[in-house]
Design a protein around this motif. Structure first.
Motif, short mmCIF file in Angstrom:
data_model
loop_
_atom_site.label_atom_id
_atom_site.label_comp_id
_atom_site.label_asym_id
_atom_site.label_seq_id
_atom_site.Cartn_x
_atom_site.Cartn_y
_atom_site.Cartn_z
N VAL A 272 0.70 -1.27 -0.01
CA VAL A 272 -0.13 0.03 -0.13
C VAL A 272 0.87 1.30 0.11
O VAL A 272 0.81 2.21 -0.88
N GLY A 273 1.82 1.25 0.97
CA GLY A 273 2.69 2.44 0.91
C GLY A 273 3.48 2.60 -0.44
O GLY A 273 3.76 3.72 -0.88
N ALA A 274 4.15 1.65 -0.79
CA ALA A 274 4.72 1.67 -2.28
C ALA A 274 3.86 2.21 -3.22
O ALA A 274 4.37 3.25 -3.89
N LEU A 275 2.83 1.70 -3.44
CA LEU A 275 1.80 2.09 -4.60
C LEU A 275 1.56 3.34 -4.30
O LEU A 275 1.52 4.46 -5.12
N ARG A 276 1.27 3.70 -2.97
CA ARG A 276 0.79 5.18 -2.91
C ARG A 276 1.93 6.18 -2.95
O ARG A 276 1.55 7.34 -3.55
N GLY A 277 2.99 5.57 -2.55
CA GLY A 277 4.30 6.54 -2.69
C GLY A 277 4.42 7.12 -4.34
O GLY A 277 4.63 8.03 -4.60
N ALA A 278 4.41 5.86 -5.01
CA ALA A 278 4.77 6.18 -6.48
C ALA A 278 3.66 7.08 -7.18
O ALA A 278 3.89 7.98 -7.89
N THR A 279 2.03 6.86 -6.57
CA THR A 279 1.29 7.65 -7.32
C THR A 279 1.24 8.95 -7.00
O THR A 279 0.76 9.98 -7.51
N THR A 280 1.72 9.38 -5.62
CA THR A 280 1.88 10.59 -5.07
C THR A 280 2.81 11.37 -6.04
O THR A 280 2.62 12.75 -6.11
N LEU A 281 3.84 10.82 -6.46
CA LEU A 281 4.89 11.45 -7.24
C LEU A 281 4.25 11.91 -8.75
O LEU A 281 4.73 13.00 -9.46
N PHE A 282 3.07 11.23 -9.03
CA PHE A 282 2.23 11.82 -10.30
C PHE A 282 1.19 12.66 -10.07
O PHE A 282 0.07 12.76 -10.68
N GLY A 283 1.16 13.28 -8.69
CA GLY A 283 0.18 14.13 -8.35
C GLY A 283 -0.31 15.17 -9.41
O GLY A 283 -1.38 15.41 -9.65
N PRO A 284 0.62 15.80 -10.13
CA PRO A 284 0.24 17.00 -11.14
C PRO A 284 -0.54 16.30 -12.20
O PRO A 284 -1.29 17.02 -12.75
N LEU A 285 -0.28 15.13 -12.48
CA LEU A 285 -1.26 14.68 -13.66
C LEU A 285 -2.46 14.24 -13.06
O LEU A 285 -3.45 14.51 -13.99
N ASN A 286 -2.60 13.96 -11.84
CA ASN A 286 -4.02 13.82 -11.31
C ASN A 286 -4.79 15.11 -11.38
O ASN A 286 -5.93 15.16 -11.44
N VAL A 287 -3.98 16.09 -11.21
CA VAL A 287 -4.88 17.50 -11.56
C VAL A 287 -5.33 17.54 -12.66
O VAL A 287 -6.47 18.06 -12.69
N LEU A 288 -4.59 17.33 -13.70
CA LEU A 288 -5.06 17.45 -15.05
C LEU A 288 -6.25 16.41 -15.43
O LEU A 288 -7.16 16.76 -15.98
N PHE A 289 -6.12 15.07 -14.89
CA PHE A 289 -7.19 14.18 -15.00
C PHE A 289 -8.28 14.37 -14.54
O PHE A 289 -9.47 14.54 -14.85
N THR A 290 -8.25 15.18 -13.08
CA THR A 290 -9.51 15.46 -12.31
C THR A 290 -10.11 16.53 -13.29
O THR A 290 -11.31 16.85 -13.46
N ALA B 73 1.33 12.52 -23.54
CA ALA B 73 2.86 13.00 -23.69
C ALA B 73 3.33 13.43 -22.52
O ALA B 73 4.80 13.45 -22.05
N THR B 74 2.54 14.39 -21.48
CA THR B 74 3.13 15.01 -20.38
C THR B 74 3.47 14.10 -19.30
O THR B 74 4.38 14.03 -18.63
N ALA B 75 2.54 12.68 -19.22
CA ALA B 75 2.95 11.82 -18.35
C ALA B 75 4.10 11.01 -18.88
O ALA B 75 5.05 10.64 -17.80
N ALA B 76 4.48 10.75 -20.00
CA ALA B 76 5.85 10.46 -20.45
C ALA B 76 7.06 11.35 -19.99
O ALA B 76 7.80 10.77 -19.35
N LEU B 77 6.79 12.63 -20.14
CA LEU B 77 7.77 13.49 -19.77
C LEU B 77 8.12 13.49 -18.35
O LEU B 77 9.24 13.55 -17.62
N TRP B 78 6.97 13.49 -17.54
CA TRP B 78 6.96 13.65 -16.18
C TRP B 78 7.91 12.43 -15.47
O TRP B 78 8.58 12.45 -14.48
N ALA B 79 7.31 11.05 -16.08
CA ALA B 79 7.98 9.97 -15.55
C ALA B 79 9.54 10.09 -15.90
O ALA B 79 10.37 9.51 -14.84
N THR B 80 10.01 10.38 -17.10
CA THR B 80 11.16 10.48 -17.44
C THR B 80 12.03 11.62 -16.49
O THR B 80 13.08 11.26 -15.89
N ALA B 81 11.39 12.84 -15.97
CA ALA B 81 12.04 13.56 -15.39
C ALA B 81 12.37 12.82 -13.90
O ALA B 81 13.11 13.34 -13.06
N LEU B 82 11.11 11.96 -13.32
CA LEU B 82 11.34 11.56 -11.69
C LEU B 82 12.29 10.65 -11.94
O LEU B 82 12.95 10.35 -10.87
#
Length: 413
Positions: free
Chosen positions: A235-253, A285-294
Motif C-alpha cells: 500500500v505504501g509503495a503504490l501510494r508513494g509512487a502515485t503521489t509523485l504523479f500528483g500533477p497529472l492527477n490535477v489534469l485528469f480530475t 505526452a505529459t505523463a511520459a515526460l513527467w515519468a522521465t523527469a522523476l
C-alpha cells in the motif's frame, strides 16, 4: 467569464487542490516511519474512495447540467447540503465502529469519520462553483485550504501518529468550507432546495457511482486487500509512487470533473471530440515526460520528498509512468463518451476495471509489487483502447450534430 479565463481558473483550482493532497502525503511520509506511513496511506486510500463516491453521486451529474438558471442554482445548493448530511451520517457510523476496534489504523479511521463532513463538503462546493461557471471562487477557497494545511502540518515533529495527521489534515479544511459556504449562499440565494430527487431511483449519480465502484474504487480496494493478505508495504509503495504523479492527477480530475462545462462552449460535436482527442495526446505526452523527469531525480532529492518510502516508490516509476500515459488516453475517452452519451460508459468501466484488478493480482503473484504495478498499467491500456473504440463507433452511427444529453437518460440507472 471568458472561456480562456475559465479554463485557467479551473486548471489552477485543480492544481491547488492536488498540490494540497500531495503536500499532505509528502508531509506524512517525512513525519512517519515506514510502517506508520503505510497505515496513513491505507486510511487516506479509504478517504480517496469516499471522495470518489461523493463526486460521482453529486458532483459529476451536477457539472453535466446546462445553463445557470434557477433550477441549476437550486441543484448546486441541494448537492452541497446532501453531501454534508450524508457524509456526517457515514462519518458518525465509521467513528462509532472504529472506536470499538483497537490499533493505530482504527484510531486514524475514527478521526477520518469525524472530519469527513468537512472534507467532502468542501469538495462538493468546488463542483457547485464549476457548474455555476465561477471557478475563481473555488480557486480562492482552495488557496485558503492550502495555507491552512501547511500551517497545521509544518510544526509537527517526526513520529506523529496517523490519527493525529488525519485530524490535522481534516480540520485544516474547515476555514475553506466556511468561506465556500458563504460564497455559494451569495450566488444561490433564493434558489429552491430539493433533496428528494437525489434519493429517487433514476438519479444519474447512481449510474456514475456504479462506474466508480467498479473502476477506481475496485483497484484501490484491491490494493488494500493485497496489502492485508500479502505484503503490507504494498500500500505504501503504490501510494508513494502515485503521489509523485500528483500533477497529472490535477489534469485528469480537471478533464473528467470540470471539463464538460468548458468543452460545451465548442458548438460542433465533431470539433468537441477532436479537441478531446488532442487533449488525450497532450496528457499522455505529459505523463511520459513527467515519468522521465522523476526517473532522473537524484536519490537525495527523492528522499526529501518521500523519506524512507522513496526506494520502493522509485522502483515502480517505469510501470506507474506507463500506467499514467494510458490513463490519460482512457480518461479523455470517457470524457468524450460522457458528452456523446453518458449511458455508454458503464459497461466499459465494469469490464475493464475488473480486468485491471485481475491483472494487478496476477502481476503480484508473478512479480510481487513491481508485477502488481505493471498489471495496473496493462489494465489502464486496455480500458483506453476500449473507450476510443466506442467513441469511434458512436461517431460512425450517429448523424452529424446529434447528441444525447444527461437530461435524456431513462429513469432507470
Amino acid at each position: 467569464m471568458r472561456a480562456r479565463t475559465a479554463i485557467v481558473c479551473s486548471v489552477a483550482d485543480q492544481g491547488v487542490a492536488a498540490l494540497t493532497n500531495i503536500l499532505v502525503l509528502v508531509a506524512a511520509a517525512r513525519l512517519s516511519t515506514v510502517a506508520d506511513f503505510a497505515r496513513f496511506s491505507a486510511v487516506y486510500l479509504v478517504f480517496t474512495v469516499l471522495l470518489g463516491v461523493s463526486g460521482a453521486y453529486t458532483g459529476q451529474p451536477l457539472v453535466l447540467r446546462r445553463g445557470a438558471g434557477q433550477d441549476t442554482r437550486g441543484a448546486c445548493r441541494s448537492a452541497v447540503v446532501f453531501t454534508v448530511g450524508a457524509s456526517a451520517a457515514l462519518g458518525a457510523l465509521l467513528a462509532t465502529v472504529c472506536r470499538l476496534v483497537p490499533g493505530d489504523t482504527a484510531r486514524a479511521l475514527l478521526m477520518l469519520g469525524l472530519v469527513l463532513p468537512v472534507v467532502l463538503g468542501q469538495d462538493a462546493l468546488r463542483y457547485a462553483f464549476s457548474t455555476l461557471q465561477r471557478p475563481h471562487l473555488a480557486l480562492a477557497a482552495d488557496l485558503l485550504r492550502l495555507v491552512c494545511v501547511l500551517g497545521a502540518l509544518a510544526p509537527q515533529e517526526y513520529g506523529a501518529t496517523p490519527a493525529r495527521l488525519i485530524a490535522l489534515w481534516g480540520l485544516s479544511a474547515l476555514p475553506a468550507l466556511l468561506l465556500s459556504a458563504v460564497l455559494l449562499h451569495r450566488s444561490t440565494a433564493g434558489a429552491p432546495l430539493r433533496i428528494r430527487p437525489m434519493l429517487r431511483r433514476g438519479h444519474l449519480g447512481q449510474r456514475f457511482v456504479v462506474e466508480f465502484g467498479v473502476g477506481n474504487a475496485a483497484s484501490q480496494l484491491s490494493v488494500l486487500g493485497l496489502g492485508a493478505v500479502g505484503n503490507p508495504l504494498l500500500v505504501g509503495a503504490l501510494r508513494g509512487a502515485t503521489t509523485l504523479f500528483g500533477p497529472l492527477n490535477v489534469l485528469f480530475t480537471s478533464a473528467t470533473s470540470f471539463g464538460p462545462p468548458l468543452l460545451r462552449r465548442i458548438r460542433d460535436e465533431r470539433r468537441r471530440v477532436r479537441a478531446t482527442a488532442v487533449l488525450a495526446a497532450a496528457l499522455a505526452a505529459t505523463a511520459a515526460l513527467w515519468a522521465t523527469a522523476l526517473a532522473l531525480l537524484p536519490e537525495r532529492a527523492g528522499r526529501e520528498l518521500l523519506g524512507d518510502t522513496w526506494p520502493t516508490a522509485a522502483a515502480l516509476l517505469p510501470a506507474t509512468g506507463s500506467q499514467y500515459a494510458a490513463m490519460a488516453a482512457g480518461t479523455c475517452g470517457l470524457l468524450a463518451l460522457r458528452m456523446l452519451d453518458p449511458r455508454t460508459t458503464l459497461s466499459i468501466q465494469v469490464v475493464f476495471s475488473l480486468t485491471a484488478v485481475a491483472f494487478m493480482a496476477g502481476g503480484y503473484a508473478l512479480g510481487g509489487v513491481p508485477g502488481a504495478a505493471w498489471g495496473l498499467c496493462l489494465g489502464s491500456l486496455c480500458k483506453a483502447v476500449a473507450t476510443w473504440t466506442r467513441v469511434a463507433g458512436l461517431r460512425r452511427r450517429r448523424p452529424a450534430g446529434e447528441t444525447v444529453s444527461a437530461d435524456a437518460l431513462p429513469s432507470a440507472p
